[in-house]
Design a protein around this motif. Structure first.
Motif, PDB file in Angstrom:
ATOM      1  N   ALA A  85     -10.436   0.728  -9.162  1.00  0.00           N
ATOM      2  CA  ALA A  85      -9.888  -0.436  -9.858  1.00  0.00           C
ATOM      3  C   ALA A  85     -10.566  -0.642 -11.213  1.00  0.00           C
ATOM      4  CB  ALA A  85     -10.044  -1.688  -8.992  1.00  0.00           C
ATOM      5  N   GLU A 121       0.815  -1.211   0.000  1.00  0.00           N
ATOM      6  CA  GLU A 121       0.000   0.000   0.000  1.00  0.00           C
ATOM      7  C   GLU A 121       0.851   1.264   0.000  1.00  0.00           C
ATOM      8  OE1 GLU A 121      -3.809   1.963   0.162  1.00  0.00           O
ATOM      9  OE2 GLU A 121      -3.239  -0.125  -0.213  1.00  0.00           O
ATOM     10  N   ASP A 180      -9.065  -6.165   0.134  1.00  0.00           N
ATOM     11  CA  ASP A 180      -9.456  -5.010  -0.670  1.00  0.00           C
ATOM     12  C   ASP A 180      -8.246  -4.275  -1.232  1.00  0.00           C
ATOM     13  OD1 ASP A 180     -11.405  -3.352  -1.789  1.00  0.00           O
ATOM     14  OD2 ASP A 180     -11.306  -1.938  -0.137  1.00  0.00           O
ATOM     15  N   ARG A 181      -7.072  -4.487  -0.634  1.00  0.00           N
ATOM     16  CA  ARG A 181      -5.860  -3.818  -1.099  1.00  0.00           C
ATOM     17  C   ARG A 181      -5.373  -4.363  -2.438  1.00  0.00           C
ATOM     18  NH1 ARG A 181      -2.927  -1.189   3.274  1.00  0.00           N
ATOM     19  NH2 ARG A 181      -4.048  -1.462   5.241  1.00  0.00           N
ATOM     20  N   ARG A 205     -12.534   1.664  -3.491  1.00  0.00           N
ATOM     21  CA  ARG A 205     -11.391   1.100  -4.201  1.00  0.00           C
ATOM     22  C   ARG A 205     -11.836   0.312  -5.432  1.00  0.00           C
ATOM     23  NH1 ARG A 205      -8.098  -1.066   1.022  1.00  0.00           N
ATOM     24  NH2 ARG A 205      -6.704   0.705   1.347  1.00  0.00           N
ATOM     25  N   ARG A 227     -14.207  -8.332  -3.260  1.00  0.00           N
ATOM     26  CA  ARG A 227     -14.716  -7.130  -2.587  1.00  0.00           C
ATOM     27  C   ARG A 227     -16.187  -7.248  -2.205  1.00  0.00           C
ATOM     28  NH1 ARG A 227     -10.914  -4.525  -6.355  1.00  0.00           N
ATOM     29  NH2 ARG A 227      -9.422  -3.339  -5.088  1.00  0.00           N
ATOM     30  N   SER A 284     -16.081  -1.328  -1.750  1.00  0.00           N
ATOM     31  CA  SER A 284     -15.612  -0.019  -1.302  1.00  0.00           C
ATOM     32  C   SER A 284     -15.287   0.862  -2.509  1.00  0.00           C
ATOM     33  CB  SER A 284     -14.358  -0.189  -0.443  1.00  0.00           C
ATOM     34  OG  SER A 284     -13.235  -0.466  -1.273  1.00  0.00           O
TER      35      SER A 284
END
Length: 325
Positions: free
Chosen positions: A264, A125, A165-166, A260, A297, A258
């Motif tokens: 993405a 991250e 989620d990363r 993110r 996710r 999320s």
């Protein structure tokens, strides 16, 4: 040679080593071009490790493999300071760990304890590691490709859903068709024969890192219309308020994606369009990568799991219900 031609050359070279997994190769390249980290899941022997190695072998980039085990320590991944004796006296010197490479293969990440997973995910991250108060940055080209085995649970430490989620995408590898498996047999037989004969083999020049950075620059200029922005946002919003589309879909989703996921979809959609030689994103690009972006996710409800629904089933229904722009 243009950046696109060089990336397509890399794709072709990887395809020579990985038979029947062209979609997986494309996802690895999209992750590389989108500057994100990937979680690769598949049963043993489906060429997860081989695919990442094939990418690294054909690039002018450093490569390291971390085999995760339950006794691994965070410093085994990030590195540590060691005391060295010099003419001027003793001093501490940072010894980089295997995370300091351009392409990092985190093999069987779910076999490492939580502290090690956290150290790796933080490096992913932040793109840096802090040891004894000193920050050490990663190279500009840095990507982690983590693999995990979905069937063995003994001695494993599943990644927390919030930490997954990363990862930019969650790529799944399945069994190849029988025709491709015949080609796999012949490929490995030929490699064994060549290795037994020995001698130097001519290898083409490695793809330079500059090609990756040039490709990323071009991808950044891919046009995304307002309608496509709204379509991506609608897909993500639908995972949070599925009852607006279907009561059945609402009964399948426990927790939505999320923001993110929106980012993405945008990054991967533009990379997919670029690889298909278009200077704009259309719905086909988003739908092509939606499963890989949402798979880790969207948290399924107990009812969905009890009904035998997979994340891919839920995503397919989501794509069917959300209106196209």
């Amino acid at each position: 040679m243009s950046a696109l031609n060089q990336i397509m050359d890399l794709r072709s070279r990887m395809g020579q080593s990985i038979i029947g997994q062209i979609e997986v190769i494309d996802r690895l390249l999209i992750g590389l071009l989108a500057n994100g980290n990937l979680l690769i899941e598949g049963l043993p022997g489906l060429a997860k490790t081989r695919a990442v190695k094939a990418m690294a072998k054909n690039m002018d980039a450093s490569f390291s493999r971390i085999q995760f085990t339950p006794d691994l320590l965070p410093s085994d991944v990030t590195g540590t300071e060691i005391f060295q004796q010099t003419d001027a006296g003793g001093e501490f010197k940072f010894e980089p760990g295997p995370i300091f490479a351009n392409i990092v293969l985190a093999d069987e990440i779910n076999r490492a304890p939580a502290k090690v997973q956290a150290a790796l995910l933080e490096a992913m991250e932040e793109r840096q590691v802090t040891v004894s108060g000193t920050t050490h940055k990663m190279d500009p080209l840095f990507i982690v490709m983590a693999t995990q085995n979905p069937i063995e649970q003994e001695g494993t430490y599943p990644l927390p859903e919030a930490q997954m989620d990363r990862f930019l995408m969650h790529v799944q590898i399945t069994y190849p068709p029988v025709e491709d498996e015949v080609e796999v047999i012949r490929l490995v037989r030929g490699e064994d024969l060549a290795a037994n004969k020995g001698g130097a083999r001519e290898t083409p020049a490695a793809i330079p890192q500059e090609a990756i950075f040039a490709a990323r620059s071009e991808i950044g200029q891919i046009h995304v219309s307002d309608a496509m922005d709204r379509y991506m946002a609608d897909l993500v919003q639908a995972t949070r308020t599925p009852e607006a589309l279907s009561l059945e879909l609402a009964s399948w989703i426990e927790i939505g994606a999320s923001p993110r996921a929106s980012l993405a979809l945008d990054k991967c959609g533009r990379a997919h369009a670029w690889m298909n030689e278009r200077d704009y994103v259309d719905p086909a690009d988003i739908r092509a990568i939606a499963h890989d972006v949402f798979r880790h996710r969207v948290t399924l409800s107990f009812e969905a799991q009890g009904s035998g629904k997979s994340a891919d089933d839920v995503i397919a229904e989501l794509l069917r219900l959300v209106a196209l722009p």
